[in-house]
Scaffold this motif. Structure first.
Motif, PDB file in Angstrom:
ATOM      1  N   THR A 161       0.838  -1.199   0.000  1.00  0.00           N
ATOM      2  CA  THR A 161       0.000   0.000   0.000  1.00  0.00           C
ATOM      3  C   THR A 161       0.870   1.246   0.000  1.00  0.00           C
ATOM      4  OG1 THR A 161      -0.123   0.039   2.418  1.00  0.00           O
ATOM      5  CG2 THR A 161      -1.836  -1.185   1.244  1.00  0.00           C
ATOM      6  N   SER A 162       0.385   2.268  -0.717  1.00  0.00           N
ATOM      7  CA  SER A 162       1.091   3.548  -0.773  1.00  0.00           C
ATOM      8  C   SER A 162       0.076   4.666  -0.604  1.00  0.00           C
ATOM      9  CB  SER A 162       1.811   3.708  -2.121  1.00  0.00           C
ATOM     10  OG  SER A 162       2.376   5.008  -2.236  1.00  0.00           O
ATOM     11  N   THR A 163       0.427   5.662   0.189  1.00  0.00           N
ATOM     12  CA  THR A 163      -0.426   6.833   0.378  1.00  0.00           C
ATOM     13  C   THR A 163       0.172   8.084  -0.251  1.00  0.00           C
ATOM     14  OG1 THR A 163       0.613   7.258   2.534  1.00  0.00           O
ATOM     15  CG2 THR A 163      -1.408   5.927   2.507  1.00  0.00           C
ATOM     16  N   ASP A 164       1.278   7.916  -0.996  1.00  0.00           N
ATOM     17  CA  ASP A 164       1.936   9.061  -1.631  1.00  0.00           C
ATOM     18  C   ASP A 164       2.212   8.786  -3.106  1.00  0.00           C
ATOM     19  OD1 ASP A 164       3.927   7.180  -1.400  1.00  0.00           O
ATOM     20  OD2 ASP A 164       5.020   8.263   0.163  1.00  0.00           O
ATOM     21  N   ALA A 165       1.280   8.069  -3.755  1.00  0.00           N
ATOM     22  CA  ALA A 165       1.362   7.797  -5.195  1.00  0.00           C
ATOM     23  C   ALA A 165       2.639   7.065  -5.578  1.00  0.00           C
ATOM     24  CB  ALA A 165       1.229   9.087  -5.998  1.00  0.00           C
ATOM     25  N   GLY A 166       3.115   6.172  -4.722  1.00  0.00           N
ATOM     26  CA  GLY A 166       4.222   5.314  -5.087  1.00  0.00           C
ATOM     27  C   GLY A 166       5.591   5.800  -4.671  1.00  0.00           C
ATOM     28  N   VAL A 167       5.676   6.898  -3.923  1.00  0.00           N
ATOM     29  CA  VAL A 167       6.989   7.324  -3.414  1.00  0.00           C
ATOM     30  C   VAL A 167       7.502   6.300  -2.415  1.00  0.00           C
ATOM     31  CG1 VAL A 167       8.196   9.105  -2.106  1.00  0.00           C
ATOM     32  CG2 VAL A 167       6.486   9.753  -3.816  1.00  0.00           C
ATOM     33  N   SER A 168       6.592   5.737  -1.640  1.00  0.00           N
ATOM     34  CA  SER A 168       6.957   4.687  -0.689  1.00  0.00           C
ATOM     35  C   SER A 168       5.831   3.662  -0.634  1.00  0.00           C
ATOM     36  CB  SER A 168       7.203   5.289   0.706  1.00  0.00           C
ATOM     37  OG  SER A 168       6.015   5.910   1.187  1.00  0.00           O
ATOM     38  N   PHE A 169       6.181   2.455  -0.186  1.00  0.00           N
ATOM     39  CA  PHE A 169       5.209   1.370  -0.080  1.00  0.00           C
ATOM     40  C   PHE A 169       5.361   0.671   1.266  1.00  0.00           C
ATOM     41  CE2 PHE A 169       5.072   1.786  -4.677  1.00  0.00           C
ATOM     42  CZ  PHE A 169       3.742   1.527  -4.953  1.00  0.00           C
ATOM     43  N   LYS A 170       4.234   0.159   1.746  1.00  0.00           N
ATOM     44  CA  LYS A 170       4.216  -0.626   2.975  1.00  0.00           C
ATOM     45  C   LYS A 170       3.737  -2.029   2.643  1.00  0.00           C
ATOM     46  CE  LYS A 170       1.919  -0.958   7.485  1.00  0.00           C
ATOM     47  NZ  LYS A 170       0.902  -0.336   8.376  1.00  0.00           N
ATOM     48  N   SER A 171       4.487  -3.030   3.077  1.00  0.00           N
ATOM     49  CA  SER A 171       4.118  -4.422   2.820  1.00  0.00           C
ATOM     50  C   SER A 171       3.159  -4.910   3.906  1.00  0.00           C
ATOM     51  CB  SER A 171       5.368  -5.307   2.797  1.00  0.00           C
ATOM     52  OG  SER A 171       5.001  -6.661   2.641  1.00  0.00           O
ATOM     53  N   VAL A 172       2.065  -5.583   3.487  1.00  0.00           N
ATOM     54  CA  VAL A 172       1.067  -6.095   4.418  1.00  0.00           C
ATOM     55  C   VAL A 172       0.844  -7.576   4.135  1.00  0.00           C
ATOM     56  CG1 VAL A 172      -1.302  -5.928   5.246  1.00  0.00           C
ATOM     57  CG2 VAL A 172      -0.087  -3.852   4.530  1.00  0.00           C
ATOM     58  N   GLN A 173       1.048  -8.410   5.139  1.00  0.00           N
ATOM     59  CA  GLN A 173       0.756  -9.840   5.035  1.00  0.00           C
ATOM     60  C   GLN A 173      -0.733 -10.056   5.334  1.00  0.00           C
ATOM     61  OE1 GLN A 173       2.864 -12.626   4.268  1.00  0.00           O
ATOM     62  NE2 GLN A 173       0.827 -13.578   4.141  1.00  0.00           N
ATOM     63  N   LEU A 174      -1.458 -10.595   4.379  1.00  0.00           N
ATOM     64  CA  LEU A 174      -2.901 -10.803   4.540  1.00  0.00           C
ATOM     65  C   LEU A 174      -3.178 -12.147   5.201  1.00  0.00           C
ATOM     66  CD1 LEU A 174      -4.169  -9.645   1.018  1.00  0.00           C
ATOM     67  CD2 LEU A 174      -4.076  -8.293   3.127  1.00  0.00           C
ATOM     68  N   PRO A 175      -4.240 -12.245   5.999  1.00  0.00           N
ATOM     69  CA  PRO A 175      -4.621 -13.538   6.587  1.00  0.00           C
ATOM     70  C   PRO A 175      -5.506 -14.359   5.645  1.00  0.00           C
ATOM     71  CG  PRO A 175      -5.999 -11.799   7.488  1.00  0.00           C
ATOM     72  CD  PRO A 175      -5.017 -11.124   6.568  1.00  0.00           C
ATOM     73  N   PHE A 176      -5.554 -13.987   4.383  1.00  0.00           N
ATOM     74  CA  PHE A 176      -6.396 -14.666   3.394  1.00  0.00           C
ATOM     75  C   PHE A 176      -5.807 -14.413   2.012  1.00  0.00           C
ATOM     76  CE2 PHE A 176      -7.857 -10.350   3.929  1.00  0.00           C
ATOM     77  CZ  PHE A 176      -8.036  -9.904   2.631  1.00  0.00           C
ATOM     78  N   HIS A 177      -6.320 -15.146   1.017  1.00  0.00           N
ATOM     79  CA  HIS A 177      -5.958 -14.915  -0.378  1.00  0.00           C
ATOM     80  C   HIS A 177      -7.133 -14.245  -1.081  1.00  0.00           C
ATOM     81  CE1 HIS A 177      -2.126 -17.088  -0.621  1.00  0.00           C
ATOM     82  NE2 HIS A 177      -2.654 -17.964   0.219  1.00  0.00           N
ATOM     83  N   PRO A 178      -6.957 -13.041  -1.622  1.00  0.00           N
ATOM     84  CA  PRO A 178      -8.082 -12.362  -2.283  1.00  0.00           C
ATOM     85  C   PRO A 178      -8.489 -13.088  -3.559  1.00  0.00           C
ATOM     86  CG  PRO A 178      -6.047 -11.114  -2.589  1.00  0.00           C
ATOM     87  CD  PRO A 178      -5.724 -12.219  -1.632  1.00  0.00           C
ATOM     88  N   ALA A 179      -9.806 -13.172  -3.773  1.00  0.00           N
ATOM     89  CA  ALA A 179     -10.347 -13.813  -4.976  1.00  0.00           C
ATOM     90  C   ALA A 179     -10.675 -12.800  -6.055  1.00  0.00           C
ATOM     91  CB  ALA A 179     -11.599 -14.619  -4.620  1.00  0.00           C
ATOM     92  N   GLN A 180     -10.525 -11.513  -5.747  1.00  0.00           N
ATOM     93  CA  GLN A 180     -10.942 -10.460  -6.673  1.00  0.00           C
ATOM     94  C   GLN A 180     -10.253  -9.174  -6.274  1.00  0.00           C
ATOM     95  OE1 GLN A 180     -14.958  -9.110  -4.356  1.00  0.00           O
ATOM     96  NE2 GLN A 180     -15.106 -10.875  -5.693  1.00  0.00           N
ATOM     97  N   PRO A 181     -10.408  -8.099  -7.064  1.00  0.00           N
ATOM     98  CA  PRO A 181      -9.801  -6.823  -6.680  1.00  0.00           C
ATOM     99  C   PRO A 181     -10.365  -6.294  -5.372  1.00  0.00           C
ATOM    100  CG  PRO A 181     -10.457  -6.804  -8.998  1.00  0.00           C
ATOM    101  CD  PRO A 181     -11.029  -8.048  -8.404  1.00  0.00           C
ATOM    102  N   ILE A 182      -9.514  -5.678  -4.589  1.00  0.00           N
ATOM    103  CA  ILE A 182      -9.952  -5.022  -3.359  1.00  0.00           C
ATOM    104  C   ILE A 182     -10.757  -3.776  -3.737  1.00  0.00           C
ATOM    105  CG2 ILE A 182      -9.156  -3.797  -1.297  1.00  0.00           C
ATOM    106  CD1 ILE A 182      -6.708  -5.652  -1.323  1.00  0.00           C
ATOM    107  N   THR A 183     -11.917  -3.594  -3.091  1.00  0.00           N
ATOM    108  CA  THR A 183     -12.820  -2.502  -3.432  1.00  0.00           C
ATOM    109  C   THR A 183     -12.715  -1.371  -2.425  1.00  0.00           C
ATOM    110  OG1 THR A 183     -14.374  -4.019  -4.493  1.00  0.00           O
ATOM    111  CG2 THR A 183     -15.229  -1.877  -3.830  1.00  0.00           C
TER     112      THR A 183
END
Length: 800
Positions: A161-183
């Motif tokens: 995830t990025s809150t500055d249009a890609g200047v930096s990113f944060k890695s997040v380990q999900l407790p699930f596998h997404p089946a579709q795009p995050i809304t």
């Protein structure tokens, strides 16, 4: 606003992705507008039969081309930037390589003039091809990348995830596998929701940092009003519960803390324009019907529409808080057309708007909202003789007419008496005839750009580009052959790139400052490239355009490049008051002065750029308009429920199947009787006085069903013993024969349905297999945003 462009690179992988999109079979009747788990093996692809390849001469026109002056050429050369992204990618795992995706990430902060490889910010992680890159609503600074994580080897997926249009990113380990795009939530992008591969409904309130499972067995979901979230689920986790109408519909109004069941035993649901739709069967063995709620599911009312059998479907084509366009398939497994109905402002009473509306076997509808002009819609109809023809409505479906012949096109001898312009839509793009859909934008008032053909019907030969400057009343042939096109500077600049050149490579771009009347051609590179996409900053206020492509190297590895052209230095003068003119929308020659320009009850006069003014509107440009009310006429009214407007007439005629003048409708549990002369005002129409037909509502205090939720079929019913004995005596003697006949009919129909093939007739029956690996959609290269409709197949239902 500073432009932020994120690009998923990876040369070989991107090449495979572009080609794969062209070869991939789309096996859904329609794409669902709500989020749902994917099941790619449930449906069969329906292809068109081979056509006669005999071609007939097509109408010709001369495109206006102006020479580029030496000064203009020099200025564009100084403001054209070519960037080499990557030569090859060999770092991806082998299995991920063949699945497609990208392992390189680039970022530009100067409108694409330069790019920086920022793959290290995501640890060179391989990004998913299907929904790898997502941006927040409204071109937000918030971006989500979804990693391509093997399911069997990991308990959950990974997002960045990025809150500055890609200047930096944060890695997040999900407790699930997404089946579709995050809304994203449409107002608060901190709120995210997604369905996992095991049917869990997961919610995050802090932009993906922490996730909570709020429900299990989820089939689909959609955001409603405010923070209301609707979702359907199977209480028993039954496979294909949606096909059998066994789904429950719930809502949460506090982000997953509490839940309310608003309907049960439904097939599917949808939320459009503030209306909540459900598809149900009222009694066992009956066809499906639609129930509508305008209060977030507290109360439902039955929509006054024809019911749909297992061979038919419903599809919401377009809608807002005032009116819904609904397609209802015609009976029969090989009709491939239906009827378009328009609703009242409650979404309950529907009137017939258009018959024989094309909705083909590929699950594609050509229904198009022309956003540059209020009340204008385009679509195609399937004539009884198989011809596909384009019709247009200027008053939200009140009346439909054929398009006028373009002013600079002469028709052939065989179609001189039946010659109109016909617009290519989803059907043509799906079949590789055209690379782009019709294009319009609210900031470019009246401007419409589309691929079309002139004659008695749509032609399957390579189409030309046509332009309308007045919302579809008049058209001009603009460019010969198919093109990719884009609107810049709020319509002050239009650019186009040839889609299928003879050698497959391009090195020129065309641009027009007079809404496509005349074009100039600029050679933007000395080394031609294979075209892959045309992109610009979201919206139409930019003056920068990027052309994506690749050049094969000696080792056969593609070298990916992006060429960005800045037209701002060419159009240096800001437009002044002298460059604009007052323009009355919907004005037609020879019309009544009192009603000239009147549509939906009022006139609109716009401040619009003159054709001969060579200047730029700029980023601060705002569409200026003035409104004035109009007297009511028949054109301000739709035909009421039970009526339809006869062809070439403004009179509303009674439908044969609703012969009684008193129509009884169940609304909110009370029976309402409607007495009408056949007309009701179009929702959102603002006309005053004038033509006013009589329409009286009388509420009869008779209970007509529970309005709190749609009635559902029950396998059990209480029948008096005497009636039961009588039924047994009457039916017993013929039960065996009926069962046998029903079984035989069912078997034959299902066998036929599996092989149904659409039968269309084009005016020129010639199909060409274009190299679509070169003509990829721009969105497939630089964006993951898309549009949704409702999937309403025979067995998987409803709302598109």
């Amino acid at each position: 606003m500073t432009w932020r462009l994120l690009v998923l690179g990876g040369a070989c992988l991107l090449l495979m992705g572009v080609r794969g999109q062209c070869k991939e079979q789309r096996n859904r009747r329609t794409v669902s507008f709500h989020q749902t788990q994917q099941d790619g093996d449930q449906r069969q692809v329906l292809s068109r039969p081979e056509r006669d390849t005999t071609a007939s001469p097509r109408p010709t026109f001369t495109a206006c081309k102006l020479p580029l002056t030496p000064l203009e050429h020099r200025v564009l050369d100084q403001n054209t930037h070519e960037v080499i992204l990557v030569l090859s990618t060999i770092s991806a795992p082998l299995d991920s390589f063949f699945e497609g995706g990208s392992s390189r990430l680039y970022r530009s902060a100067d409108y694409g003039k330069s790019f920086h490889d920022i793959s290290h910010l995501i640890n060179n992680t391989f990004i998913r091809k299907e929904f790898g890159l997502q941006a927040g609503p409204g071109n937000s600074q918030q971006v989500i990348l979804t990693a391509d994580t093997p399911v069997l080897d990991n308990t959950g997926g990974v997002i960045f995830t990025s809150t500055d249009a890609g200047v930096s990113f944060k890695s997040v380990q999900l407790p699930f596998h997404p089946a579709q795009p995050i809304t994203f939530h449409f107002l608060n992008p901190e709120y995210l929701v997604v369905i996992s591969i095991d049917g869990g409904l997961w919610l995050s309130l802090d932009f993906g940092a922490v996730w909570k499972k709020v429900h299990e067995g989820t089939q689909s979901f959609t955001w409603g009003s405010g923070i209301t979230l609707f979702f359907s689920f199977s209480p028993k986790g039954t496979v294909e519960a949606d096909r059998r109408g066994e789904l429950f519909l719930k809502r949460t109004e506090d982000l997953g803390k509490t839940f309310t069941t608003v309907a049960h035993s439904i097939f599917s649901f949808g939320y459009v324009g503030g209306f909540l739709f459900t598809s149900v069967i009222e009694t066992l063995g009956a066809p499906r019907v639609i129930y509508v709620s305008s209060d977030q599911g507290d109360h439902f009312n039955k929509a006054q529409l024809p019911s749909a059998s297992t061979e038919q479907f419903y599809s919401v084509l377009d809608g807002d808080e005032d009116m819904i366009f609904m397609h209802v398939d015609n009976p029969g497994e090989e009709s491939y057309f239906g009827t378009v109905y328009t609703s009242d402002d409650r979404g309950i009473l529907y009137s017939k708007s258009l018959e024989r509306h094309l909705f083909g076997g590929e699950g594609k509808s050509d229904f198009t909202n022309v956003t540059s002009m209020r009340g204008v819609y385009l679509t195609n109809i399937l004539e009884e003789d198989g011809r596909i023809r384009t019709v247009i409505s200027f008053n939200r479906g009140g009346e439909w007419t054929l398009l006028n012949k373009p002013q600079n096109v002469e028709c052939g001898e065989d179609s001189r008496n039946d010659c109109n312009l016909h617009i290519h839509g989803e059907h043509s793009r799906y079949n590789g005839i055209t690379p782009m859909l019709p294009l319009s934008d609210p900031t470019a008032v009246g401007l419409v750009i589309a691929h079309g053909s002139v004659g008695d019907s749509i032609s399957s030969t390579r189409p030309d580009v046509y332009v309308s400057e007045d919302g579809g009343y008049k058209w001009r042939g603009s460019l010969r052959g198919p093109h990719h096109y884009s609107i810049l500077d709020a319509g002050g600049l239009v650019v186009a790139v040839e889609a299928h050149p003879m050698d497959g490579q391009i090195n020129t771009i065309k641009f027009s400052t007079d809404e496509g009347q005349c074009w100039k051609v600029y050679n933007f590179t000395e080394q031609p490239i294979f075209f892959a996409g045309l992109t610009s900053e979201p919206g139409t206020k930019t003056m920068n355009i990027s052309v994506w492509g690749y050049r094969p190297e000696e080792d056969h590895q593609p070298m990916w490049v992006v060429v960005t052209i800045d037209f701002q230095s060419l159009l240096t003068r800001e437009c002044g008051n002298q460059d604009y003119v007052q323009w009355l929308a919907h004005a037609r020659e020879g019309g009544d002065l009192a009603t000239e320009g009147c549509v939906l009850g009022y006139k609109e006069t716009f401040r619009r750029l003159r054709k001969l003014s060579v200047c730029r509107n700029g980023r601060d440009y705002v569409v200026s308009r003035q409104k004035s009310p109009c007297p009511c006429t028949r054109e301000d009214y739709l035909c009421d429920y039970g009526y339809y407007r006869h062809e070439n007439s403004s009179e509303c005629m009674r439908q044969l199947d609703t012969a009684d003048h008193a129509l009884e409708v169940c609304l909110n549990g009370e029976e309402e009787e409607l007495r009408t002369l056949g007309y009701r005002k179009i929702p959102s129409d603002k006309c005053e006085g004038g033509f006013t037909p009589l329409r009286i509502k009388e509420t009869v205090n008779r209970h007509c069903g529970n309005s709190s939720q749609p009635p559902t079929a029950s396998p059990y019913s209480e029948t008096p013993r005497e009636k039961m004995l009588l039924i047994v005596v009457c039916v017993g003697s013929g039960i065996v024969i009926l069962v046998a006949v029903a079984a035989a009919v069912y078997t034959v129909r299902r066998m036929g349905y599996g092989n149904r093939v659409p039968t269309y007739r084009f005016s020129v029956l010639q199909l060409r297999d274009d190299d679509c690996s070169i003509a990829a959609d721009p969105e497939s290269v630089a964006s993951s945003n898309g549009t949704s409709v409702f999937p309403v197949d025979s067995d998987d239902d409803l709302i598109e």
